[in-house]
Motif scaffolding. Structure first.
Motif, PDB file in Angstrom:
ATOM      1  N   ALA A 115       9.767   3.536  -2.038  1.00 45.22           N
ATOM      2  CA  ALA A 115       9.411   4.883  -1.608  1.00 45.22           C
ATOM      3  C   ALA A 115      10.475   5.885  -2.039  1.00 45.22           C
ATOM      4  O   ALA A 115      10.160   7.024  -2.394  1.00 45.22           O
ATOM      5  N   ASN A 116      11.718   5.474  -2.051  1.00 43.75           N
ATOM      6  CA  ASN A 116      12.801   6.350  -2.489  1.00 43.75           C
ATOM      7  C   ASN A 116      12.648   6.751  -3.954  1.00 43.75           C
ATOM      8  O   ASN A 116      13.111   7.809  -4.371  1.00 43.75           O
ATOM      9  N   LEU A 117      11.954   5.908  -4.740  1.00 49.27           N
ATOM     10  CA  LEU A 117      11.701   6.188  -6.150  1.00 49.27           C
ATOM     11  C   LEU A 117      10.380   6.927  -6.366  1.00 49.27           C
ATOM     12  O   LEU A 117       9.903   7.041  -7.496  1.00 49.27           O
ATOM     13  N   GLY A 118       9.786   7.395  -5.269  1.00 47.05           N
ATOM     14  CA  GLY A 118       8.538   8.157  -5.387  1.00 47.05           C
ATOM     15  C   GLY A 118       7.296   7.298  -5.412  1.00 47.05           C
ATOM     16  O   GLY A 118       6.204   7.799  -5.679  1.00 47.05           O
ATOM     17  N   ALA A 119       7.440   5.991  -5.152  1.00 41.67           N
ATOM     18  CA  ALA A 119       6.280   5.086  -5.104  1.00 41.67           C
ATOM     19  C   ALA A 119       5.754   5.085  -3.677  1.00 41.67           C
ATOM     20  O   ALA A 119       5.982   4.151  -2.908  1.00 41.67           O
ATOM     21  N   TYR A 120       5.037   6.142  -3.325  1.00 39.78           N
ATOM     22  CA  TYR A 120       4.682   6.362  -1.925  1.00 39.78           C
ATOM     23  C   TYR A 120       3.433   5.608  -1.491  1.00 39.78           C
ATOM     24  O   TYR A 120       3.262   5.351  -0.302  1.00 39.78           O
ATOM     25  N   GLU A 121       2.548   5.288  -2.422  1.00 40.43           N
ATOM     26  CA  GLU A 121       1.317   4.566  -2.081  1.00 40.43           C
ATOM     27  C   GLU A 121       1.420   3.142  -2.592  1.00 40.43           C
ATOM     28  O   GLU A 121       1.651   2.915  -3.783  1.00 40.43           O
ATOM     29  N   VAL A 122       1.212   2.182  -1.698  1.00 38.72           N
ATOM     30  CA  VAL A 122       1.332   0.763  -2.039  1.00 38.72           C
ATOM     31  C   VAL A 122      -0.059   0.129  -2.080  1.00 38.72           C
ATOM     32  O   VAL A 122      -0.843   0.292  -1.139  1.00 38.72           O
ATOM     33  N   HIS A 123      -0.357  -0.586  -3.158  1.00 41.46           N
ATOM     34  CA  HIS A 123      -1.629  -1.296  -3.304  1.00 41.46           C
ATOM     35  C   HIS A 123      -1.345  -2.757  -3.610  1.00 41.46           C
ATOM     36  O   HIS A 123      -0.410  -3.070  -4.359  1.00 41.46           O
ATOM     37  N   VAL A 124      -2.140  -3.662  -3.038  1.00 45.88           N
ATOM     38  CA  VAL A 124      -1.941  -5.100  -3.254  1.00 45.88           C
ATOM     39  C   VAL A 124      -3.286  -5.788  -3.478  1.00 45.88           C
ATOM     40  O   VAL A 124      -4.324  -5.303  -3.033  1.00 45.88           O
ATOM     41  N   PRO A 125      -3.267  -6.948  -4.168  1.00 44.06           N
ATOM     42  CA  PRO A 125      -4.495  -7.717  -4.371  1.00 44.06           C
ATOM     43  C   PRO A 125      -4.796  -8.598  -3.163  1.00 44.06           C
ATOM     44  O   PRO A 125      -4.000  -8.670  -2.212  1.00 44.06           O
ATOM     45  N   GLN A 126      -5.902  -9.308  -3.241  1.00 43.10           N
ATOM     46  CA  GLN A 126      -6.327 -10.165  -2.118  1.00 43.10           C
ATOM     47  C   GLN A 126      -5.846 -11.612  -2.291  1.00 43.10           C
ATOM     48  O   GLN A 126      -6.376 -12.517  -1.671  1.00 43.10           O
ATOM     49  N   TRP A 127      -4.828 -11.815  -3.108  1.00 41.67           N
ATOM     50  CA  TRP A 127      -4.254 -13.137  -3.339  1.00 41.67           C
ATOM     51  C   TRP A 127      -2.735 -13.015  -3.411  1.00 41.67           C
ATOM     52  O   TRP A 127      -2.195 -11.938  -3.666  1.00 41.67           O
TER      53      TRP A 127
END
Length: 292
Positions: free
Chosen positions: A103-115
């Protein structure tokens, strides 16, 4: 400079206003992630994360990032992931420190797969259905459809859990005994088709925008191994900072206005303090169902 989980991290631009409509600064978003990590990490750990990066907030430039960005600390874990274009490394959010660092690097939205990385894309351990309202519909309609989907899933031996997406719609998750992505996708597509058959004037399965007016899209495709879904508890980059928030079925049934189930980061922290992780059963091996 702060220390998190034994790691030193230099935070930057803390007074930057990321969401002018609400006044939320970068410091407030980092503070949210530092506090929510105790429940969020259970749903991201072991999974190859991708991010929506927007260093200046949703009003600035944004892009989807899979590879670790420049400046990521060396102690943030990464894992090799095979894609069509080859093997790449992706970040794994397995701790408060890793979450705040990204988040400190501006990666505010996190997405992950179902595995998980350990099991691989041939072993999906959760099913997801993304209910996305088209023009003329809203979250209230999604909630009504979700209640019926819950009944259908229950009849098939699967337990559904609801998460408002933090944007316009609703996500439904069900924990699974691991199955190949093709099997999860085929089941999800069939279930969405059953709902469209029951309510052809209200539900659509096709991604074509021309068919979505006045209907809710049941997006089953996020069960594909190459797809990801906004992680539970992630901040969403909208005009105001929505959050992908687990909700109870009583709240789903009682939703009369989209605003009833839209939560700020501060409200989510209060909910966690009061109720813990409403989505905890999703990570309980004893709760996993088998696809029919």
């Amino acid at each position: 400079m702060v220390e998190i989980d034994g790691h030193r991290l230099a935070l930057s631009h803390l007074d930057r206003v990321l969401f002018p409509a609400s006044g939320h600064t970068k410091a407030q978003v980092l503070h949210y992630y530092a506090r929510v990590a105790e429940v969020m990490v259970a749903h991201t750990a072991g999974r190859a994360a991708s991010f929506v990066r927007a260093p200046e907030g949703p009003q600035g430039q944004s892009w989807v990032a899979k590879n670790p960005p420049g400046g990521v600390p060396g102690w943030v874990p990464v894992a090799p992931v095979e894609h069509r274009e080859g093997v790449t490394e992706q970040v794994v959010i397995d701790s408060t420190a890793a979450l705040v660092a990204m988040a400190n690097l501006g990666a505010y939205e996190v997405h992950v797969p179902q595995w998980t990385v350990a099991a691989g894309p041939g072993a999906h351990d959760r099913l997801v259905l993304d209910l996305d309202p088209g023009p003329g519909t809203d979250l209230v309609v999604c909630c009504r459809i979700a209640q019926r989907l819950r009944q259908l899933l229950d009849a098939d031996g699967l337990t559904a859990h609801a998460v408002v997406s933090g944007s316009k719609g609703l996500h439904l998750y069900a924990p699974l005994h691991p199955v190949p992505g093709r099997a999860a996708s085929a089941y999800a597509k069939g279930l969405a088709g059953r709902m469209q058959g029951e309510h052809p004037g209200l539900v659509v399965v096709s991604m074509a925008r021309a068919e979505r007016s006045g209907k809710v899209l049941i997006d089953w495709s996020q069960n594909a191994s190459a797809k990801t879904t906004a992680a539970p508890y992630t901040v969403r980059l909208r005009e105001r900072p929505g959050v992908a928030t687990p909700v109870t079925w009583e709240e789903v049934a009682g939703c009369q206005d989209p605003g009833d189930l839209l939560f700020t980061p501060e409200e989510v922290i209060d909910r966690v303090a009061a109720h813990g992780d409403l989505l905890a059963p999703l990570t309980d091996d004893r709760a996993r169902g088998r696809l029919p």
